[in-house]
Design an enzyme around this catalytic site. Structure first.
Site, mmCIF file in Angstrom:
data_model
loop_
_atom_site.group_PDB
_atom_site.id
_atom_site.type_symbol
_atom_site.label_atom_id
_atom_site.label_comp_id
_atom_site.label_asym_id
_atom_site.label_seq_id
_atom_site.Cartn_x
_atom_site.Cartn_y
_atom_site.Cartn_z
ATOM 1 N N GLY A 1 1.521 5.114 -0.289
ATOM 2 C CA GLY A 1 0.933 6.089 -0.637
ATOM 3 C C GLY A 1 1.883 7.207 -0.675
ATOM 4 C CD GLU B 1 -2.912 -1.390 2.575
ATOM 5 O OE1 GLU B 1 -2.468 -0.560 3.452
ATOM 6 O OE2 GLU B 1 -3.476 -2.226 2.674
ATOM 7 C CB CYS C 1 -5.018 35.732 14.883
ATOM 8 S SG CYS C 1 -4.445 36.953 13.830
ATOM 9 C CG ASP C 2 -4.774 28.803 16.455
ATOM 10 O OD1 ASP C 2 -4.119 28.535 17.252
ATOM 11 O OD2 ASP C 2 -5.714 28.019 15.995
HETATM 12 C C1 LIG Z 1 -1.615 5.956 5.326
HETATM 13 C C2 LIG Z 1 -1.994 4.520 4.577
HETATM 14 C C3 LIG Z 1 -0.787 3.732 4.026
HETATM 15 C C4 LIG Z 1 0.347 4.801 3.444
HETATM 16 O O1 LIG Z 1 1.250 4.733 3.995
HETATM 17 P P1 LIG Z 1 2.757 5.375 3.388
HETATM 18 O O2 LIG Z 1 3.749 5.566 4.467
HETATM 19 O O3 LIG Z 1 2.203 6.701 3.046
HETATM 20 O O4 LIG Z 1 2.951 4.796 2.061
HETATM 21 C C5 LIG Z 1 -1.048 2.435 3.521
HETATM 22 N N1 LIG Z 1 -2.267 1.945 4.169
HETATM 23 C C6 LIG Z 1 -3.000 2.336 4.824
HETATM 24 C C7 LIG Z 1 -4.220 1.732 5.232
HETATM 25 C C8 LIG Z 1 -3.029 3.727 5.202
HETATM 26 O O5 LIG Z 1 -3.856 4.344 5.979
#
Ligand SMILES: *Cc1c(COP(=O)(O)O)cnc(C)c1O
Length: 424
Positions: A270, A268, A355-356
């Protein structure tokens, strides 16, 4: 260079061969200098495709499933869908975004270990059968609302054990009980998923993969047919990091899940896909000069004190830097204007426009003296949640400029597809 804006606040530009992303940013800053000097985002979709090619050449045996929550830009989803990447969705909104791009349902996983019942029902209705599960309560909900689900059990890993052992994933020991419950409920378990953090010791995989093998054996003993091993996310951003992970993982996969076992290995990634694709340009809208007293507190500066600058930007943590609130580090900015090498650097901090006290974008950096109206460029912003900007604050989202670079270097059917897609 051609460009137009569509209703989603996107400006799509097709760059010709000689134009770089830097040129595109330069041009847009030039245009903005005569206009409102609004912040903007440049998305390099060529870089997205390049990351995919790097993934495929480095990890050819591991099929990528992109977690939508990392960057939900429709263009990102569009391209990854066209490249045949699978998707990991954490809720109904993300599922419907992916389904709108005609992604086959077998390329979609509904992740998350505690799912809202209506989201499970939505998955069932739309034929999305791959669901992640790590506890009995969710298992019972799924059994009721989605009896055809094919479950991936989320296994906890050692690295999570310290901080959040009970929050995500279930231990090998508890997996047995979960598997037995699944069998009693007549549910199908088809695989295992685990998550490792991105700044990890590759050793984490040693235990995670041995544990996964253990769960596979238990499941097979109970009569389940296990087909999928999902090694999660956390591959960093660079090809180098990916190669390191590959070197750590491959021998372990060969030992525990040899090709002959016909288990599909998926991951996975991302951040790896989107981080480098988005660049944010922000404008300096205010400036203060201060000094530090002995306790490190910012005070009025007298003529003898070393000056320190506070700069206020037209984007902050309630906009494009929302990732800062989520614990992501903001990459160091570069200054857009040219300055000479001997120009002195000053301690500076960067603040958003609210302004936080929370709206501090960068706590400390060394910058030449800037003036109001100067631009700062933040690279690698693709996984920082900036495309969600505007959902928290009420300011208008900065426009996203999509640059389709390097397109011609990729398989031509995809190219034709994108051109049609963006120019209808
Ligand atoms: C955010 C997330 C990822 C991504 O991780 P990276 O470090 O960005 O590759 C993978 N699997 C799930 C279920 C996520 O929520």
């Amino acid at each position: 260079m051609k460009g137009f804006t569509d209703e989603r606040n996107y400006v799509v530009e097709l760059l010709d061969g000689g134009t770089t992303i830097e040129d595109a940013i330069e041009n847009h800053i030039y245009e903005q200098a005569l206009a409102e000097k609004n912040a903007f985002v440049v998305a390099n979709l060529g870089a997205l495709m390049r990351q995919h090619v790097v993934w495929q050449s480095t990890m050819p045996l591991v099929r990528p499933f992109y977690p939508v929550k990392c960057n939900r830009s429709p263009a990102v989803i569009e391209i990854l869908a066209a490249l045949g990447v699978g998707f990991v969705c954490s809720n109904k909104t993300e599922l419907s975004m992916v389904l709108n791009h005609d992604v086959p349902t077998e390329n979609i996983i509904l992740s998350g270990v505690c799912k809202q019942l209506s989201h499970i029902k939505y998955a069932a209705k739309n034929g999305i059968n791959y669901l992640v599960c790590d506890n009995e309560a969710d298992l019972c909900k799924i059994a009721r609302a989605h009896p055809n689900a094919k479950l991936l059990l989320q296994l906890s890993t050692e690295s999570q054990a310290e901080e959040a052992s009970m929050v995500f994933g279930c231990s090998v020991k508890r997996c047995r009980h979960l598997l037995e419950t699944a069998r009693e409920l007549g549910m199908d378990v088809i695989g295992v998923v685990f998550q490792v953090p991105s700044c990890k010791d590759p050793q984490v995989y040693t235990h995670a993969l041995a544990d996964a093998r253990c769960v596979f054996d238990m499941a097979e003993e109970l009569g389940f047919h296990m087909e999928i091993l999902d090694i999660g996310g956390g591959f960093g951003t660079s090809e180098f990091q990916l190669k390191q992970t590959h070197a750590a993982v491959i021998p372990l996969l060969e030992a525990h899940f040899p090709v002959v076992s016909a288990v599909h290995i998926i991951a996975e990634p991302g951040t790896f896909y989107v981080s480098s694709c988005f660049t944010l340009a922000v404008n300096v809208i205010g400036k203060k000069m201060v000094a530090r007293d002995l306790h490190g507190k910012a005070v009025e500066r007298t003529s003898t004190d070393e000056p320190e600058f506070l700069y206020y930007l037209n984007e902050g943590v309630y906009g494009s830097f929302v990732g800062k609130l989520l614990g992501n580090t903001v990459p160091s900015p570069t200054v857009h204007k040219t300055f000479t090498a001997d120009e002195p650097g000053f301690f500076s901090s960067l603040w958003g426009p609210s302004c936080d006290a929370l709206d501090q974008v960068v706590e400390h950096c060394l910058l030449p003296e800037l003036t109001v109206g100067d631009w700062l460029i933040f690279k690698n912003m693709g996984a920082s949640g900036q495309e969600e900007a505007g959902t928290i604050g009420d300011a208008q989202k900065p426009p996203v400029i999509l640059n389709i670079l390097f397109l011609v270097f990729f398989f031509s059917p995809v190219c034709v597809f994108f051109c049609c897609l963006f120019f209808v």
